[in-house]
Each structure stands twice: as C-alpha cells, then as structure tokens.
Design an enzyme around this catalytic site. Structure first.
Site, PDB file in Angstrom:
ATOM      1  N   GLU A 120      -5.447   7.009  -5.468  1.00  0.00           N
ATOM      2  CA  GLU A 120      -6.931   7.274  -4.677  1.00  0.00           C
ATOM      3  C   GLU A 120      -7.141   8.523  -4.844  1.00  0.00           C
ATOM      4  OE1 GLU A 120      -6.054   5.069  -0.976  1.00  0.00           O
ATOM      5  OE2 GLU A 120      -5.918   3.226  -2.148  1.00  0.00           O
TER       6      GLU A 120
ATOM      7  N   GLU B 243       2.650   1.736  -8.170  1.00  0.00           N
ATOM      8  CA  GLU B 243       1.451   1.178  -7.575  1.00  0.00           C
ATOM      9  C   GLU B 243       0.533   0.857  -8.760  1.00  0.00           C
ATOM     10  OE1 GLU B 243       1.325   2.162  -3.067  1.00  0.00           O
ATOM     11  OE2 GLU B 243       0.035   3.557  -4.241  1.00  0.00           O
TER      12      GLU B 243
ATOM     13  N   SER C 108      -0.725  -4.371  -2.537  1.00  0.00           N
ATOM     14  CA  SER C 108      -0.872  -5.879  -1.659  1.00  0.00           C
ATOM     15  C   SER C 108       0.407  -6.356  -1.443  1.00  0.00           C
ATOM     16  CB  SER C 108      -1.675  -6.782  -2.543  1.00  0.00           C
ATOM     17  OG  SER C 108      -3.208  -6.345  -2.854  1.00  0.00           O
TER      18      SER C 108
HETATM   19  P1  13P Z   1      -2.398  -2.249  -0.021  1.00  0.00           P
HETATM   20  O1  13P Z   1      -0.922  -2.546   0.559  1.00  0.00           O
HETATM   21  O2  13P Z   1      -3.239  -2.083   0.841  1.00  0.00           O
HETATM   22  O3  13P Z   1      -2.689  -2.872  -1.240  1.00  0.00           O
HETATM   23  O4  13P Z   1      -2.206  -0.496  -0.546  1.00  0.00           O
HETATM   24  C1  13P Z   1      -1.103  -0.103  -1.203  1.00  0.00           C
HETATM   25  C2  13P Z   1      -1.241   1.324  -1.314  1.00  0.00           C
HETATM   26  O5  13P Z   1      -1.911   1.625  -1.860  1.00  0.00           O
HETATM   27  C3  13P Z   1      -0.267   2.189  -0.477  1.00  0.00           C
HETATM   28  O6  13P Z   1      -0.138   3.178  -0.918  1.00  0.00           O
END
Ligand code: 13P
Length: 254
Positions: free
Chosen positions: A102, A172, A217
């Site tokens: 992000e 990720e 997730s």
């Molecule tokens: P989620 O577990 O909500 O998919 O997010 C993963 C994440 O970006 C952890 O840094």
C-alpha cells in the site's frame, strides 16, 4: 527451527477505546496460552504511529510486542510528517513494516527507498519486516519470481550479512490483500522457497534462519495449511488482526 512470528498489521484502523479492548482480549488469552508449549510463537501488533505510546504502555510486560507500520528513510531533520527510527525506538518498537504494497502503490515508495528505511530501522536495533509481492498483472505475466527478487535484492544490496540476518521478509501478493483471495499454500510456498534460495545465494546460514511471513487474506480457516508449509514462518495479518477471536485463532494455528 525458526520460531514463528504472527504479526498483526492494523493499517489505518483503531482508536483509543477500541485498541484497549482488543489488546486486553489478546493479552488475556495469549498470557494463558503461552504457558502451554503449543503456543510458542512470537506475537506482534503493528499499530498506527499515533497509538504506539498507548499500545506500548498497555502491552508492557506482556508476551505481545509492539511495532510500527512505516519509518522514515532519513535519520532526522526537515521531513515534515515523517517519523524517524529513533522516535520508534523511544516507544519500545521492536519491529517496523517497510515497503508494504500500500505504501509502494499510494506513496510511490521505490525499492531503493524501502531499502533505506530498512537500514534506518536496523541502525536503531529495530527489525524491519520487508514486504515484497507481485500484482495480479505481474503474476499473470509470469513475472512473480522476477518482481519479488528485485524487491528483495534492493534490500540485500544495502545490508551486510550481520544486518541481513536481523530482518524479516513478508511475501504479500498484492492481489490477495484484503480481497479474500489467498495464495494457495503451494503457490505461497513456491515464492517463499524462491526468496529463501535468493537469500542463500548470499549466505546460507542467514537464509536458513531468516523468517519469511505470508500475508494476504490469512484467516483462521487457512492459517494452519499455510503455516504448515516448510518455508512459511508466520503471518502478516491485516483484517483478521482487528478481531481478537480471529487473531487468536491464527496464533493458535501457528
Ligand atoms: P489482509 O489480511 O487484510 O488481506 O491484509 C494483509 C496485509 O496487507 C498485511 O500487511
């Protein structure tokens, strides 16, 4: 044997009252469970910087560590809005996430900036959790290995073996974050093994000890299978870390 690390990433969620009730619920169970040998994982919550003081105070003396979600690539000075690694160290931060997808996407962080952030964290004895991962487009183009290798290489380039041994890597896949789509354990394992082989080319001992987390997730119902994979050493958990029952279930799964 690598000790598993279960890290919550609260992202931009939380508030004084909500944090307190979530952490109290976690502490009540984690404190009980760690006396049983089955729950031997390390547990961490990475909270918004503004809540570090509150969370560090609530978690003082507990089995849950506190970490941050980002750190400045600079040491100190005229960088309005930035938070330095020295400031994080003042609040008992043991870990900091760097290069989350992000931040790469919305704040245009390059591999080089991420590497500098990892360096700044290590300078103050804070462990950087270096995030790597491909987008859906990159996966479909068969570029997953290439993308994660470039992201990891940028960090390896600026660290000596001693420093490299002190990081955590988190794989990720961007397409699995917050979407409910998880990489299958086999898909995740392939990338984890690839990352470990890249680390091994640099230093085999470091590679065998370094923890590689999976994020995207991760939920109570898929955590056991994912973490049973030989190169998956824990999780970086977003959504499910905001719910005490879910986060505790993942801790137990580890
Ligand atoms: P989620 O577990 O909500 O998919 O997010 C993963 C994440 O970006 C952890 O840094």
């Amino acid at each position: 044997m690598r000790r598993k690390l279960i890290a919550g990433n609260w992202k931009m969620n939380g508030g004084l009252a909500a944090n307190e009730s979530l952490l109290k619920a976690l502490m009540a169970s984690v404190e009980v469970d760690v006396s049983e040998p089955v729950v031997s994982s390390e547990v961490l919550v990475c909270v918004p910087a503004l809540f570090l003081a509150q969370c560090a105070e609530l978690l003082a003396g507990s089995k849950i560590a506190v970490g941050a979600q980002d750190v400045s690539a600079h040491k100190s000075g005229a960088y309005t809005g930035e938070i330095s690694s020295a400031m994080l160290a003042d609040y008992a931060c043991k870990y900091v996430i760097v290069g989350h997808s992000e931040r790469r996407a919305y704040h245009h962080e390059t591999d080089e900036v991420v590497a500098q952030k990892a360096l700044q964290a290590l300078r103050l004895g804070i462990c950087p959790i270096v995030c790597v991962g491909e987008t859906l487009e990159q996966r479909e183009a068969g570029k997953t290995f290439e993308v994660v290798a470039m992201q990891l290489q940028a960090v390896m380039d600026v660290l000596d073996e001693g420093a490299l041994a002190r990081i955590v890597v988190a794989y990720e896949p961007v397409w699995a974050i917050g979407t409910g789509k998880t990489a299958t354990p086999v898909m995740a394992q392939e990338v984890h093994a690839h990352l470990r082989s890249l680390l091994a080319q640099r230093d085999e001992t470091v590679a065998s000890k370094l923890r590689i987390l999976y994020g995207g997730s991760m939920k109570p119902d898929n955590a056991v299978e994912l973490m049973a994979m030989p190169d998956i050493d824990g999780g970086l958990i977003g959504g499910a870390s905001l719910n005490a029952a879910d986060f505790l279930a993942i801790i137990r799964a580890a």
